[in-house]
Design a protein around this motif. Sequence first.
Motif, short mmCIF file in Angstrom:
data_model
loop_
_atom_site.label_atom_id
_atom_site.label_comp_id
_atom_site.label_asym_id
_atom_site.label_seq_id
_atom_site.Cartn_x
_atom_site.Cartn_y
_atom_site.Cartn_z
N MET A 161 0.83 -1.21 0.00
CA MET A 161 0.00 0.00 0.00
C MET A 161 0.87 1.26 0.00
SD MET A 161 -2.97 -0.81 -0.59
CE MET A 161 -3.91 0.70 -0.34
N MET A 162 2.00 1.20 0.65
CA MET A 162 2.90 2.34 0.60
C MET A 162 3.35 2.56 -0.84
SD MET A 162 5.03 1.69 4.10
CE MET A 162 6.52 2.53 3.66
N GLN A 163 3.71 1.48 -1.49
CA GLN A 163 4.11 1.52 -2.89
C GLN A 163 3.00 2.12 -3.76
OE1 GLN A 163 7.10 -0.03 -3.38
NE2 GLN A 163 7.29 0.15 -5.62
N ILE A 164 1.83 1.50 -3.70
CA ILE A 164 0.72 1.88 -4.58
C ILE A 164 0.27 3.32 -4.29
CG2 ILE A 164 -1.71 1.42 -5.11
CD1 ILE A 164 -1.08 -1.57 -4.64
N THR A 165 0.12 3.62 -3.01
CA THR A 165 -0.36 4.95 -2.65
C THR A 165 0.61 6.03 -3.09
OG1 THR A 165 -1.41 3.94 -0.71
CG2 THR A 165 -1.26 6.33 -0.74
N SER A 166 1.89 5.80 -2.85
CA SER A 166 2.85 6.86 -3.20
C SER A 166 2.97 7.00 -4.72
CB SER A 166 4.22 6.57 -2.58
OG SER A 166 4.73 5.35 -3.04
N GLU A 167 2.91 5.88 -5.43
CA GLU A 167 2.93 5.94 -6.90
C GLU A 167 1.78 6.80 -7.41
OE1 GLU A 167 4.76 1.58 -7.96
OE2 GLU A 167 3.06 2.25 -9.17
N LEU A 168 0.59 6.53 -6.85
CA LEU A 168 -0.60 7.26 -7.27
C LEU A 168 -0.46 8.74 -6.95
CD1 LEU A 168 -2.66 5.63 -8.66
CD2 LEU A 168 -3.95 5.38 -6.57
N PHE A 217 -4.21 8.73 -13.57
CA PHE A 217 -4.63 8.18 -12.28
C PHE A 217 -5.24 6.79 -12.46
CE2 PHE A 217 -8.15 7.37 -9.39
CZ PHE A 217 -7.53 7.44 -8.16
N TYR A 218 -6.23 6.69 -13.33
CA TYR A 218 -6.88 5.40 -13.55
C TYR A 218 -5.89 4.37 -14.08
CZ TYR A 218 -11.74 6.92 -12.80
OH TYR A 218 -12.92 7.36 -12.25
N TYR A 219 -5.14 4.79 -15.11
CA TYR A 219 -4.21 3.85 -15.72
C TYR A 219 -3.17 3.38 -14.70
CZ TYR A 219 -1.40 1.59 -19.27
OH TYR A 219 -0.74 0.64 -20.00
N GLY A 220 -2.66 4.32 -13.92
CA GLY A 220 -1.68 3.98 -12.90
C GLY A 220 -2.23 3.04 -11.87
N ASP A 246 2.71 14.94 -10.28
CA ASP A 246 3.71 15.26 -11.30
C ASP A 246 3.15 15.44 -12.71
OD1 ASP A 246 5.39 15.04 -9.22
OD2 ASP A 246 6.20 13.07 -9.77
N THR A 247 1.90 15.04 -12.91
CA THR A 247 1.35 15.21 -14.26
C THR A 247 1.02 16.68 -14.46
OG1 THR A 247 0.38 13.00 -14.15
CG2 THR A 247 -0.45 14.46 -15.86
N GLU A 248 1.70 17.27 -15.43
CA GLU A 248 1.55 18.72 -15.57
C GLU A 248 0.26 19.12 -16.27
OE1 GLU A 248 5.19 20.19 -17.16
OE2 GLU A 248 6.30 19.57 -15.36
N LYS A 249 -0.06 18.40 -17.34
CA LYS A 249 -1.27 18.75 -18.06
C LYS A 249 -2.51 18.28 -17.30
CE LYS A 249 1.03 18.49 -22.53
NZ LYS A 249 1.27 17.60 -23.68
N THR A 250 -3.32 19.22 -16.89
CA THR A 250 -4.48 18.91 -16.06
C THR A 250 -5.42 17.91 -16.73
OG1 THR A 250 -4.35 21.10 -15.11
CG2 THR A 250 -6.43 19.93 -14.83
#
Lengths: 277, 277
Positions: A58-65, A82-85, A71-75
């Motif tokens: 969960m630390m892995q998944i949560t921090s990745e998300l 988010f979904y894909y990740g 970090d995604t610049e384009k809104t």
Amino acid sequence: MMKKQLIMEKALELFAMQGFEATSVQQITEQCGISKGAFYLSFKSKDELILSLIDHFMMQITSELDCIVRDTEKTNEVLYKFYYGNFSSFYKYSDFAKTFIKEQTHSFNEEFILKIHYYDSELEKIILSMIERIYGENLPAKLDIMYSIKGFMNTYSHLFLFSQVPFDLHQLAKSLVEKTDLLAKHAAVPFLTEELYQNIKHPVTEEEQKEKILEIIDQKIEGLKDDSIVQESFILLKKHLKEPTFGPAIVKGLLENIRHNSHCKWITYLLQSYLKM
Amino acid sequence: MMKKQLIMEKALELFAMQGFEATSVQQITEQCGISKGAFYLSFKSKDELILSLIDHFMMQITSELDCIVRDTEKTNEVLYKFYYGNFSSFYKYSDFAKTFIKEQTHSFNEEFILKIHYYDSELEKIILSMIERIYGENLPAKLDIMYSIKGFMNTYSHLFLFSQVPFDLHQLAKSLVEKTDLLAKHAAVPFLTEELYQNIKHPVTEEEQKEKILEIIDQKIEGLKDDSIVQESFILLKKHLKEPTFGPAIVKGLLENIRHNSHCKWITYLLQSYLKM
DNA sequence: TTGACAAATGACCGGTTAGTCATTATTATA
DNA sequence: TATAATAATGACTAACCGGTCATTTGTCAA
């Protein structure tokens, strides 16, 4: 240590297949080719093992998300990423995802419940900050959108985790982005208010709840002077709240009296819930 | 018989609180004020008890829902009544709903899994027939709407079953009707195709899956003659499928080669899934 | 080769479980 | 009241569980 990792991997495979409780320490050690005693050199108990697994993944998944959203610049790409990740993580750690979904509702001990709640509320925070970034702070149905997103994630995760059918995660993410966007831009009938959400997260005590109900009843008694039946019912219910006076039949009848007034639906629910009717 | 009903009621209370596996037959009989032996006069086993409970309540809930959808004459009211009816049932049978949701993902035995699947697919049928009635047979994202509805039901049920906060079911149903309607009327990026859905419901065997993959590969080899790397990769993968030839590193590399071609995303997923990469 | 230390073992323990069955209590019938 | 039939009991079994610990095995430096 190496042993610890081996145990975590093999145990997770078994947990994903059979569930946590149905898997014995014996089975895990057999799968690892080690003795039962060796297990307890790496983990204090079977509980510590699953707690470690939850933390690790969960630390892995949560921090990745969180990184993805941050970090995604384009809104206009955030939702997709988010979904894909999220689905990629579930795909990558599918044994963990299966275990987590299976055991989410089973509460073995206090620590377990706290952990599940902690990561769930972290996820909610990430989703909310994402929504606010894309649609602005004042989106009226913010919380409903958040729960809709969670609903989509849950249902579709379930689908691709527990069926052997291969999934096109790109198409799935695209489809959910469109759905989320539709809801965020057009939904005008919110259900979850900030107040309700706060109550869910920090449930009030019975005593506080009673105070709140009495307050609303006083308002209603003042505000509905034109309907004497409703008013009388409220006065009697107030008396019953302060000191239980009537049997269930009378209470139910009084509730029926007020339920039909369109301004009293909410207070009827509050009363019903408080009186456990 | 009376005894049977008593056991079912008391057992359900315990299951809702502690879960099925964490509740012993001893506890149930104590709660009923009967002996352990008496339990086995009413039920052949503990499993038979939970199976009976599922049948009893799911028959009730499912048929109620079906009647609502069938008997509501005004088409624009069906969705509301569906949601309201479902949440009312869950509210009315909240001990059962809690138990069902908790144990849904835990598969004790074959019969249990079959039952869960059976009632789930009955629910899907009801939802689909409702969608078709409201939005017509040819709604493109029919299956996605169905899964969205299931997602909403799941997430919000969870919310009101496992938090003590009182819920305004009327407002909840209204809110979900709006959301569903928005999705049904405007969603244009479907994810779940009829074919995918059929695969989920009737998973193909490994052999059938292999045949299908080989067929698509042949198409791709013919259709992508301009990209020799991709073509060569497909030829090698085809060889590997017919008889395992390469190690995981080579296979992964070949998959990488084809993944980047925008026409090969789906077949890459199929291969990845089939080869368990 | 020896001895000291760490790693690993698996028989064992106390506890719990679902399910059984000889025995007893209760009821209905004659 | 006597007898047969049925209902209910709870001590018991066999299996399994998580967890322990005296004992064995393996690995170093001396």
